[in-house]
Design a protein around this motif. Structure first.
Motif, PDB file in Angstrom:
ATOM      1  N   LEU A   8       0.802   6.810  -6.733  1.00 35.93           N
ATOM      2  CA  LEU A   8      -0.332   7.709  -6.981  1.00 35.93           C
ATOM      3  C   LEU A   8       0.054   9.172  -6.753  1.00 35.93           C
ATOM      4  O   LEU A   8      -0.340  10.060  -7.518  1.00 35.93           O
ATOM      5  CB  LEU A   8      -1.502   7.329  -6.073  1.00 35.93           C
ATOM      6  N   VAL A   9       0.833   9.424  -5.700  1.00 31.16           N
ATOM      7  CA  VAL A   9       1.284  10.792  -5.429  1.00 31.16           C
ATOM      8  C   VAL A   9       2.189  11.293  -6.555  1.00 31.16           C
ATOM      9  O   VAL A   9       2.100  12.448  -6.983  1.00 31.16           O
ATOM     10  CB  VAL A   9       2.002  10.856  -4.072  1.00 31.16           C
ATOM     11  N   GLN A  10       3.049  10.422  -7.039  1.00 30.34           N
ATOM     12  CA  GLN A  10       3.939  10.815  -8.116  1.00 30.34           C
ATOM     13  C   GLN A  10       3.160  11.137  -9.388  1.00 30.34           C
ATOM     14  O   GLN A  10       3.457  12.112 -10.085  1.00 30.34           O
ATOM     15  CB  GLN A  10       4.956   9.706  -8.390  1.00 30.34           C
ATOM     16  N   CYS A  11       2.143  10.330  -9.688  1.00 28.94           N
ATOM     17  CA  CYS A  11       1.342  10.583 -10.886  1.00 28.94           C
ATOM     18  C   CYS A  11       0.533  11.869 -10.769  1.00 28.94           C
ATOM     19  O   CYS A  11       0.363  12.602 -11.752  1.00 28.94           O
ATOM     20  CB  CYS A  11       0.408   9.403 -11.144  1.00 28.94           C
ATOM     21  N   SER A  12       0.023  12.151  -9.568  1.00 34.48           N
ATOM     22  CA  SER A  12      -0.814  13.344  -9.396  1.00 34.48           C
ATOM     23  C   SER A  12      -0.004  14.623  -9.279  1.00 34.48           C
ATOM     24  O   SER A  12      -0.443  15.680  -9.732  1.00 34.48           O
ATOM     25  CB  SER A  12      -1.691  13.186  -8.152  1.00 34.48           C
ATOM     26  N   SER A  13       1.182  14.548  -8.669  1.00 33.86           N
ATOM     27  CA  SER A  13       1.993  15.755  -8.469  1.00 33.86           C
ATOM     28  C   SER A  13       3.038  15.959  -9.554  1.00 33.86           C
ATOM     29  O   SER A  13       3.584  17.061  -9.675  1.00 33.86           O
ATOM     30  CB  SER A  13       2.696  15.685  -7.109  1.00 33.86           C
ATOM     31  N   HIS A  14       3.345  14.899 -10.322  1.00 30.96           N
ATOM     32  CA  HIS A  14       4.370  14.955 -11.371  1.00 30.96           C
ATOM     33  C   HIS A  14       5.735  15.360 -10.803  1.00 30.96           C
ATOM     34  O   HIS A  14       6.511  16.046 -11.469  1.00 30.96           O
ATOM     35  CB  HIS A  14       3.962  15.918 -12.482  1.00 30.96           C
ATOM     36  N   ARG A  15       5.993  14.945  -9.576  1.00 23.62           N
ATOM     37  CA  ARG A  15       7.280  15.223  -8.951  1.00 23.62           C
ATOM     38  C   ARG A  15       8.118  13.954  -8.922  1.00 23.62           C
ATOM     39  O   ARG A  15       7.600  12.852  -8.792  1.00 23.62           O
ATOM     40  CB  ARG A  15       7.079  15.737  -7.524  1.00 23.62           C
ATOM     41  N   THR A  16       9.421  14.118  -9.039  1.00 22.58           N
ATOM     42  CA  THR A  16      10.318  12.976  -9.044  1.00 22.58           C
ATOM     43  C   THR A  16      10.381  12.345  -7.662  1.00 22.58           C
ATOM     44  O   THR A  16      10.473  13.040  -6.649  1.00 22.58           O
ATOM     45  CB  THR A  16      11.726  13.406  -9.467  1.00 22.58           C
ATOM     46  N   ARG A  17      10.283  11.041  -7.628  1.00 23.55           N
ATOM     47  CA  ARG A  17      10.349  10.329  -6.353  1.00 23.55           C
ATOM     48  C   ARG A  17      11.731  10.445  -5.744  1.00 23.55           C
ATOM     49  O   ARG A  17      12.753  10.434  -6.435  1.00 23.55           O
ATOM     50  CB  ARG A  17      10.008   8.858  -6.551  1.00 23.55           C
ATOM     51  N   VAL A  18      11.763  10.556  -4.428  1.00 19.12           N
ATOM     52  CA  VAL A  18      13.026  10.556  -3.701  1.00 19.12           C
ATOM     53  C   VAL A  18      13.450   9.104  -3.463  1.00 19.12           C
ATOM     54  O   VAL A  18      12.687   8.320  -2.904  1.00 19.12           O
ATOM     55  CB  VAL A  18      12.886  11.291  -2.350  1.00 19.12           C
TER      56      VAL A  18
ATOM     57  N   PHE B   7       0.822  -1.206   0.000  1.00 15.38           N
ATOM     58  CA  PHE B   7       0.000   0.000   0.000  1.00 15.38           C
ATOM     59  C   PHE B   7       0.862   1.265   0.000  1.00 15.38           C
ATOM     60  O   PHE B   7       0.475   2.283  -0.576  1.00 15.38           O
ATOM     61  CB  PHE B   7      -0.943  -0.001   1.197  1.00 15.38           C
ATOM     62  N   SER B   8       2.010   1.209   0.653  1.00 18.98           N
ATOM     63  CA  SER B   8       2.910   2.365   0.645  1.00 18.98           C
ATOM     64  C   SER B   8       3.465   2.611  -0.757  1.00 18.98           C
ATOM     65  O   SER B   8       3.540   3.756  -1.215  1.00 18.98           O
ATOM     66  CB  SER B   8       4.060   2.143   1.634  1.00 18.98           C
ATOM     67  N   ALA B   9       3.845   1.528  -1.430  1.00 19.87           N
ATOM     68  CA  ALA B   9       4.336   1.668  -2.802  1.00 19.87           C
ATOM     69  C   ALA B   9       3.243   2.208  -3.717  1.00 19.87           C
ATOM     70  O   ALA B   9       3.498   3.075  -4.573  1.00 19.87           O
ATOM     71  CB  ALA B   9       4.848   0.322  -3.315  1.00 19.87           C
ATOM     72  N   LEU B  10       2.011   1.716  -3.538  1.00 23.73           N
ATOM     73  CA  LEU B  10       0.896   2.217  -4.335  1.00 23.73           C
ATOM     74  C   LEU B  10       0.629   3.694  -4.054  1.00 23.73           C
ATOM     75  O   LEU B  10       0.387   4.480  -4.981  1.00 23.73           O
ATOM     76  CB  LEU B  10      -0.358   1.387  -4.045  1.00 23.73           C
ATOM     77  N   SER B  11       0.710   4.086  -2.794  1.00 18.74           N
ATOM     78  CA  SER B  11       0.485   5.484  -2.431  1.00 18.74           C
ATOM     79  C   SER B  11       1.537   6.393  -3.050  1.00 18.74           C
ATOM     80  O   SER B  11       1.224   7.466  -3.574  1.00 18.74           O
ATOM     81  CB  SER B  11       0.487   5.640  -0.906  1.00 18.74           C
ATOM     82  N   ARG B  12       2.778   5.971  -3.010  1.00 15.71           N
ATOM     83  CA  ARG B  12       3.850   6.782  -3.612  1.00 15.71           C
ATOM     84  C   ARG B  12       3.654   6.915  -5.117  1.00 15.71           C
ATOM     85  O   ARG B  12       3.894   7.979  -5.688  1.00 15.71           O
ATOM     86  CB  ARG B  12       5.210   6.150  -3.312  1.00 15.71           C
TER      87      ARG B  12
END
Length: 295
Positions: free
Chosen positions: A66-76, A59-64
């Protein structure tokens, strides 16, 4: 008009805080009683903990994502060196904490479990002094902790009655998966509460949560709590309350926040989500909430 706007903003913030606290209570108290109920029929607490943490990871991986797709920010992304040196030791300690806590449900009541967990702040103080994370003095100590996940199998294999009956196996896996959802909801609600308010709010909410858990354990499970138990629990909560209050007063009197040790050269290790209006003292008190408020 300005005063009215301030009143509306205050009411909105109060309602938001109350909603987040209630959400945290639902998951924290819910998973405590759910794990106690589940261990009555499923006597493999470490295996149960492993599946819970696996669900949290998914669920944490899925949340990250989804956040990346919605914010278009590069994952840390942390380096493997950081994972092995900084994350793995804390993850192992956290896994043992959760696994042994679930294991204890086989032998003790929810009320004794709650009172025992409330004394964790004392051990935080002791180890913070042993590892020289804090100096012994008038200042209230705090220790760093995180909510990373890793676990191991129990010494026993849960294969005897469950793998022979497909229907029973599916019911058991469904029950374990539901526990994993509650565990993820607990961590996520803690994160929302801290990021939208402060770690002080979580600490105070955790104190009242312990009282609610004890009352529910006595009412729903019939736990016998003597007057001596209540006095000891009240003494423990008084110490925690004093610890939180002194730390809040001390952090507000410091003025400028102190820079974090060892993280200045690596911004990837900084907190990714901060409140839009953080309160003073959040960074100094943010490390104790898991031990004060974990259910």
């Amino acid at each position: 008009m300005g005063r009215w706007a301030l009143d509306v903003a205050f009411v909105w913030r109060a309602m938001l805080t109350l909603g987040l606290v209630l959400l945290y209570y639902c998951f924290s108290i819910g998973i405590t009683f759910y794990n106690k109920w589940l261990t009555k029929s499923f006597h493999f607490p470490l295996f149960m903990t492993m599946l819970h943490l696996a669900v949290i990871f998914l669920f944490s991986a899925l949340s990250r994502a989804l956040v990346q797709c919605s914010s278009h920010r590069t994952r840390v992304v942390l380096s493997w060196t950081d994972y092995l040196r900084r994350v793995a030791p804390t993850a192992l300690a956290t896994a043992l904490d959760v696994g042994l806590s679930n294991w204890s449900f086989l032998y003790i009541t929810v009320s004794l479990y709650t009172m025992t967990k409330s004394s964790a702040v004392l051990f935080i103080l002791i180890f913070s002094l042993i590892f020289k994370l804090e100096e012994l003095g008038s200042r209230t100590p705090s220790t760093p902790c995180s909510t990373c996940s890793h676990s191991c199998f129990s010494g026993s294999s849960p294969s005897l009655p469950y793998l022979k009956d497909t229907g029973l196996l599916l019911r058991v896996l469904g029950s374990l998966f539901l526990g994993g959802i509650l565990a993820f909801g607990l961590g996520f609600s803690e994160f929302l509460l801290v990021s939208r308010t402060s770690s002080l709010t979580l600490s105070i909410a955790g104190i009242f949560k312990e009282v609610c858990t004890l009352l529910l354990a006595a009412h729903l499970l019939g736990d016998q709590i003597s007057l001596l138990n209540w006095l000891g629990f009240a003494l423990c909560l008084s110490g925690i309350s004093l610890h939180v209050a002194l730390k809040a007063l001390h952090s507000r009197g410091d003025g400028d926040p102190k820079p974090s040790k060892g993280l200045g050269s690596n911004p990837d290790l900084e907190l990714l989500l901060r409140s839009s209006q953080p309160e003073e003292g959040d960074n100094e008190a943010a490390e104790e909430e898991d031990f004060v408020a974990q259910g």
